[in-house]
Design a protein around this motif. Structure first.
Motif, PDB file in Angstrom:
ATOM      1  N   TYR A   1       0.820  -1.204   0.000  1.00 56.59           N
ATOM      2  CA  TYR A   1       0.000   0.000   0.000  1.00 56.59           C
ATOM      3  C   TYR A   1       0.860   1.263   0.000  1.00 56.59           C
ATOM      4  O   TYR A   1       0.469   2.291  -0.573  1.00 56.59           O
ATOM      5  CB  TYR A   1      -0.934  -0.004   1.211  1.00 56.59           C
ATOM      6  CG  TYR A   1      -1.987  -1.090   1.164  1.00 56.59           C
ATOM      7  CD1 TYR A   1      -2.507  -1.538  -0.045  1.00 56.59           C
ATOM      8  CD2 TYR A   1      -2.480  -1.676   2.332  1.00 56.59           C
ATOM      9  CE1 TYR A   1      -3.480  -2.533  -0.092  1.00 56.59           C
ATOM     10  CE2 TYR A   1      -3.457  -2.662   2.300  1.00 56.59           C
ATOM     11  CZ  TYR A   1      -3.950  -3.089   1.084  1.00 56.59           C
ATOM     12  OH  TYR A   1      -4.907  -4.065   1.045  1.00 56.59           O
ATOM     13  N   VAL A   2       2.033   1.182   0.641  1.00 60.43           N
ATOM     14  CA  VAL A   2       2.964   2.314   0.618  1.00 60.43           C
ATOM     15  C   VAL A   2       3.423   2.585  -0.807  1.00 60.43           C
ATOM     16  O   VAL A   2       3.474   3.734  -1.259  1.00 60.43           O
ATOM     17  CB  VAL A   2       4.180   2.033   1.535  1.00 60.43           C
ATOM     18  CG1 VAL A   2       5.286   3.062   1.296  1.00 60.43           C
ATOM     19  CG2 VAL A   2       3.759   2.050   3.001  1.00 60.43           C
ATOM     20  N   ARG A   3       3.757   1.512  -1.536  1.00 54.52           N
ATOM     21  CA  ARG A   3       4.217   1.682  -2.916  1.00 54.52           C
ATOM     22  C   ARG A   3       3.108   2.219  -3.811  1.00 54.52           C
ATOM     23  O   ARG A   3       3.374   2.917  -4.775  1.00 54.52           O
ATOM     24  CB  ARG A   3       4.745   0.351  -3.448  1.00 54.52           C
ATOM     25  CG  ARG A   3       6.008  -0.129  -2.741  1.00 54.52           C
ATOM     26  CD  ARG A   3       6.565  -1.389  -3.362  1.00 54.52           C
ATOM     27  NE  ARG A   3       7.771  -1.832  -2.677  1.00 54.52           N
ATOM     28  CZ  ARG A   3       7.788  -2.720  -1.687  1.00 54.52           C
ATOM     29  NH1 ARG A   3       6.654  -3.286  -1.290  1.00 54.52           N
ATOM     30  NH2 ARG A   3       8.932  -3.051  -1.108  1.00 54.52           N
ATOM     31  N   GLU A   4       1.878   1.890  -3.503  1.00 55.08           N
ATOM     32  CA  GLU A   4       0.746   2.391  -4.286  1.00 55.08           C
ATOM     33  C   GLU A   4       0.293   3.775  -3.838  1.00 55.08           C
ATOM     34  O   GLU A   4      -0.576   4.370  -4.474  1.00 55.08           O
ATOM     35  CB  GLU A   4      -0.444   1.435  -4.172  1.00 55.08           C
ATOM     36  CG  GLU A   4      -0.289   0.132  -4.928  1.00 55.08           C
ATOM     37  CD  GLU A   4      -1.563  -0.700  -4.896  1.00 55.08           C
ATOM     38  OE1 GLU A   4      -2.511  -0.318  -4.188  1.00 55.08           O
ATOM     39  OE2 GLU A   4      -1.622  -1.709  -5.596  1.00 55.08           O
ATOM     40  N   CYS A   5       0.864   4.265  -2.735  1.00 54.10           N
ATOM     41  CA  CYS A   5       0.403   5.526  -2.130  1.00 54.10           C
ATOM     42  C   CYS A   5      -1.072   5.442  -1.754  1.00 54.10           C
ATOM     43  O   CYS A   5      -1.818   6.426  -1.887  1.00 54.10           O
ATOM     44  CB  CYS A   5       0.659   6.711  -3.065  1.00 54.10           C
ATOM     45  SG  CYS A   5       2.413   7.072  -3.294  1.00 54.10           S
ATOM     46  N   SER A   6      -1.490   4.276  -1.298  1.00 55.72           N
ATOM     47  CA  SER A   6      -2.872   4.079  -0.820  1.00 55.72           C
ATOM     48  C   SER A   6      -2.891   4.383   0.674  1.00 55.72           C
ATOM     49  O   SER A   6      -2.814   3.479   1.523  1.00 55.72           O
ATOM     50  CB  SER A   6      -3.343   2.646  -1.089  1.00 55.72           C
ATOM     51  OG  SER A   6      -3.339   2.372  -2.468  1.00 55.72           O
TER      52      SER A   6
END
Length: 971
Positions: free
Chosen positions: A130-135
């Protein structure tokens, strides 16, 4: 996990280790063989499939890698596969990330989490996805679940940080900040806080809610001890006081910081801002709001103070006393801050209209005359930098080219010493010694005084004022870092801009190359050279610049989120905010968007002599359609401007960050984004049939004409008119009813517009540009008239490149030939091809064999017109090339040899020439310095300048020759 029992993804580690060793050593072919062997033993293993996909991706086979990855994902989801381990998931995540499919990596972790909801490793892996997706919302939710399950402070802070990201990046409601504050207060009541960054985050949340008193109370309480460095704590305290408008207390705090850190220039500027109660955006100095650009515009802020003259004078006098005390305390130390601070105070006096006769010069002299060793002080480099800036200022005041040439020579002189030192001709310490010897402080200060007197003389005698660039309205140069910066790269940037201004762009490119710009500097520094290169004929060099920039940006954006994951893991939450904002700024970079457009437009220019090659380029560009999305309103609103404009010379006309300039940049991006599609549709207009779909399935007649008209309307609005009004202007200028100057400075866009309107006119049933006899060829003659007028206008006022710095017509002529004229030729080629019998194998006949139709006659006229126009451009360039190199050198040298007794150029030239010839050689170092200086020659500098200008002309001649060859073949 399985690895505890010697297994890797359910497979014995001894079978997997050789594959990883081969991958780590980049032996991909042997690794692929080992992976195939492993799959033969474990055909349904998701981990074995993930390893194969990883190897295929590293081998540059993304499609095959994605196919294998999807197979691994299906196997992972299979009911027959019960064991899911982190190693398999992380390997799949690596491949999916490199293939730009972050959503697929997240879905794998979500599936694993659904099966193992209490597995900490899988939950952390899902959080990282989720961090990599900026979610940010999903980050918050999974972090809260981990905190409830494991009661660790870090997971609560992960959740709070995710909440802050929603506010900072997504402009979510302030209620979320209240939630974050409540979560932290509840945790602090039972567990307190144990990490310095946790305290910084809590203060940041209070600060964003404007609860400055509460934040100060926390900082001064027991929790304040978490910040181990006292100066860091004071800086935060000073910022909070300033934001609470308690400027007096904030100034005292910043003063305490300067007493222990006198070289902290940022704090000194904050100290002055508080004394003057300036309108500074203190939120930008918060560690959680960092960006790629400087955070304090002290010049602008200096002008917005509400203090009276007496109040300002009193407070700035107190600052001067404090700075002088710091100078006394640091007089035996190599500290520059307090000495530069005194110069800055005198500069601000001038910005406020308060002049103290001789004080500014006295401050400069004191700075240069300090108890330091010459090898450390490097007087020569500082003085050369100042001299070059003053010489440029003299050029702006007098418009005498000699001053500009002397500025170049001064910088080349200093860099020559450095270059010889780096090459080993001089020792490491000899370079500064050489500059100190040949740039004697007394001599140069006397010289600089004379230059300043020259400025006054030119202002009085000629009534000239300094151009208003970057808000400059007073001498001396506003930015001290420009005048007094002794770093060699600053010399090179100054030279880069001087050579660009003089039309010697190849030399500017050479100096830019010596800067060895890499990594993020490609984003912040490339603005020094890239705009000039885009409009130049140096296509190979421009392509290399764009390629390097885009490669870095694509690679960085693909991997940047990993830095955020590392920051979370190391509990550095201020860096989490910084990294996310940094990535967001890069993703929305105006330079990145512009570069993606420019690289495609450059490809079209390079292939424009072949219609078939251009069509192949369009196949890779989805016929220009994908660029249309780049200029939608939401995308343009989110653009960021990351250029480090502080590094630009003060005199360089440069885009500021003001609304007007951002508006112009957005207009340019919109214009470039629709250009490829306009070119494609205009080319297709020559062969659009009445059939519903043509063979390549591109567009029906109605759709093509309708889209072309829609894009032309956008093009007209971009220029600032309605479509009908823009047509009226084009018609009026072509008929001589209006001046060509009515096109303004952006006449290339107008010329493009006219060319594309002609293409639309040809295939439109209700054409707007018909002759009275309705033959439908008027638009061809309109374009012919505009091309003829445009070229004549440019060449009529064109001066030799050597004599017209800043007014060099070459970039405009290059754009004219490589854009509207090139697009017009492509349209003619397409029209001719559509008229010839299909399937014809023999060599096509010339246009003269098909003169029966009005369209063909009009195109023949256009070909002749284009030939005449390009030949005129070719003649202008050839005339300048026909002069001998010695003649050009004589012209340049004459500008510094005139010996104007009243203060003309030549003084700097004489000083450098004399120092190069007469430097003392009283020891071994002196001999080497003398030899190094004697190999410097002003004639060499001028010869390089002339050679660079000739190279530009040569490239333009090559482009013209290529176009003429194509046009002659069409006759």
């Amino acid at each position: 996990m399985a690895t505890k029992f010697g297994l890797a993804g359910g497979i014995p580690e001894r079978r997997v280790r050789p594959i990883w060793d081969a991958v780590d050593s980049r032996q991909y072919k042997p690794a692929l063989k080992l992976a195939a062997s492993l799959l033969s033993k474990y055909p349904s293993s998701p981990y074995a499939l993930a390893l194969k996909a990883l190897i295929l991706e590293r081998m540059g086979k993304p499609d095959e890698a994605l196919s294998v990855c999807l197979e691994a994902k299906e196997s992972l989801y299979s009911d027959n596969f019960l064991h899911i381990d982190e190693l398999t998931l992380s390997t799949l995540q690596i491949v999916f990330q490199r293939l730009d499919h972050l959503d697929l990596a997240s879905s794998c972790y979500e599936h694993a989490y659904a099966k193992h909801p209490n597995n900490l490793e899988i939950m952390i892996g899902l959080f990282n996805c989720y961090v990599r997706e900026c979610s940010f919302v999903k980050q918050q939710q999974i972090a809260i679940k981990m905190y409830k399950l494991f009661s660790e402070e870090r997971f609560l802070l992960w959740a709070v940080c995710s909440i802050e990201l929603q506010v900072v990046c997504n402009s979510s409601g302030r209620k979320l900040l209240q939630l974050a504050e409540a979560l932290l207060k509840k945790h602090m009541a039972s567990h307190s806080l144990h990490e310095p960054d946790a305290l910084v985050m809590y203060i940041s949340i209070l600060e964003q809610q404007e609860k400055y008193d509460a934040a100060l109370e926390v900082l001064s309480g027991n929790l304040g001890s978490l910040i181990g460095i006292e100066e860091d704590k004071l800086r935060i305290q000073g910022r909070l006081l300033a934001r609470a408008c308690n400027y007096a207390a904030a100034a005292e705090i910043f003063q305490r910081v300067l007493e222990s850190c006198p070289d902290d220039w940022q704090t000194f500027l904050h100290y002055l801002a508080c004394l003057s109660e300036e309108d500074v955006d203190w939120s930008k100095t918060n560690s959680s709001h960092q960006s790629c650009v400087p955070c304090v515009d002290d010049i602008k802020a200096c002008k917005t103070t509400h203090l009276t003259e007496d109040e300002f004078d009193s407070r700035i006098s107190n600052a001067l006393s404090f700075v002088q005390k710091l100078q006394m305390d640091c007089r035996n130390d190599c500290v520059r801050g307090p000495h530069l601070a005194q110069i800055e105070i005198e500069r601000r006096h001038r910005l406020h209209g308060i002049t103290h006769d001789g004080k500014f010069m006295e401050s400069l002299l004191n700075y240069f005359y300090r108890d330091l060793d010459p090898q450390e002080n490097m007087h020569g480099e500082d003085l050369l930098s100042m001299a070059s800036n003053i010489l440029v200022l003299l050029f702006w005041r007098s418009r005498k080219l000699g001053y500009l040439l002397e500025a170049i020579m001064v910088l080349e002189y200093g860099l020559n010493i450095r270059r010889l030192s780096n090459a080993g001709i001089l020792g490491v310490s000899d370079g500064p010694t050489a500059l100190a010897k040949c740039c004697d402080t007394t001599v140069f200060m006397d010289f600089i005084s004379r230059l300043i007197n020259c400025i006054s003389w030119h202002t009085t005698k000629m009534g000239m004022t300094l151009p208003q660039y970057r808000g400059i309205d007073h001498f001396p140069v506003p930015d001290l870092s420009v005048m007094l910066n002794r770093y060699v790269w600053q010399y090179k940037i100054l030279l880069l801009h001087l050579y660009s201004y003089l039309g010697a762009l190849p030399l500017a490119y050479e100096w830019y190359s010596t800067l060895d710009v890499k990594n993020i500097l490609l984003e912040t520094v490339s603005h020094h050279i890239l705009p000039q290169m885009i409009s130049s004929p140096l296509w190979q060099e421009t392509g290399d610049l764009l390629k390097d920039y885009l490669k870095f940006m694509d690679d960085h954006l693909r991997e940047a989120a990993d830095l955020t994951c590392v920051a979370y893991r190391h509990r550095n939450y201020s860096k989490v905010i910084e990294f996310v904002q940094f990535k967001e700024r890069l993703e929305n970079s105006n330079q990145l968007l512009m570069a993606r457009l420019d690289v495609s437009i450059l490809q079209l220019k390079q292939k424009a002599d072949s219609l078939q090659e251009v069509e192949r380029v369009f196949e890779n560009l989805n016929h220009g359609s994908r660029f249309l999305e780049m200029s939608n309103e939401d995308r343009l609103k989110s653009l960021t401007f990351n250029e480090d404009l502080q590094a630009r010379p003060w005199w360089s006309p440069t885009p500021s960050k003001g609304r007007d300039e951002e508006y112009i940049v957005k207009k340019v991006i919109e214009r470039k984004s629709i250009l490829p599609r306009l070119v494609y549709l205009s080319i297709q207009s020559g062969s659009i049939s009445s059939k519903e779909n043509d063979r390549n399935g591109s567009l029906s007649h109605a759709n093509a004409v309708g889209e072309l008209k829609c894009l032309l309307e956008r093009c007209a609005r971009n220029i600032g008119l309605s479509f009908d009004d823009a047509i009226s202007v084009v018609l009026a200028i072509s008929r001589g009813q209006k001046s060509f100057k009515d096109f303004g400075s952006d006449f290339i866009s107008w010329m493009n517009f006219a060319v594309f309107v002609n293409a639309w006119n040809r295939c439109c049933r209700d054409a707007k540009l018909l002759d009275e006899d309705k033959c439908g060829v008027s638009s061809w003659r309109i374009v012919d008239s505009l091309v003829k007028s445009c070229v004549a206008e440019q060449l009529m006022h064109a001066e030799p490149m050597l004599a017209s710095p800043g007014n060099n017509p070459l970039p405009i002529l290059v754009q004219l030939v490589t854009e509207p004229i090139s697009w017009h030729i492509l349209i003619i080629q397409s029209c001719v091809r559509s008229m010839l019998p299909s399937g014809k194998k023999k060599k096509r006949s010339g246009l003269t064999d098909h003169l029966s139709s009005p369209d063909m006659q009009a195109m023949c006229g256009s070909v002749r017109c284009l030939i005449d126009a390009i030949q005129n451009i070719q003649k202008w360039a050839a005339d300048q090339m026909n002069r001998s190199e010695d003649q050009d050198l004589d012209i340049l040298m004459s500008h510094v040899h005139r010996g104007d007794a009243e203060g003309g150029p030549g003084s700097a030239f004489q000083i450098l020439e004399q120092n190069a010839c007469t430097s003392d050689a009283d020891d071994d170092i002196g001999d080497r310095i003398l030899g190094a200086l004697q190999c410097w020659s002003s004639a060499t500098v001028w010869r390089k300048t002339v050679g660079a200008q000739r190279k530009m002309l040569s490239h333009l001649l090559g482009i013209c020759q290529s176009k003429l060859k194509l046009l002659h073949s069409m006759q």
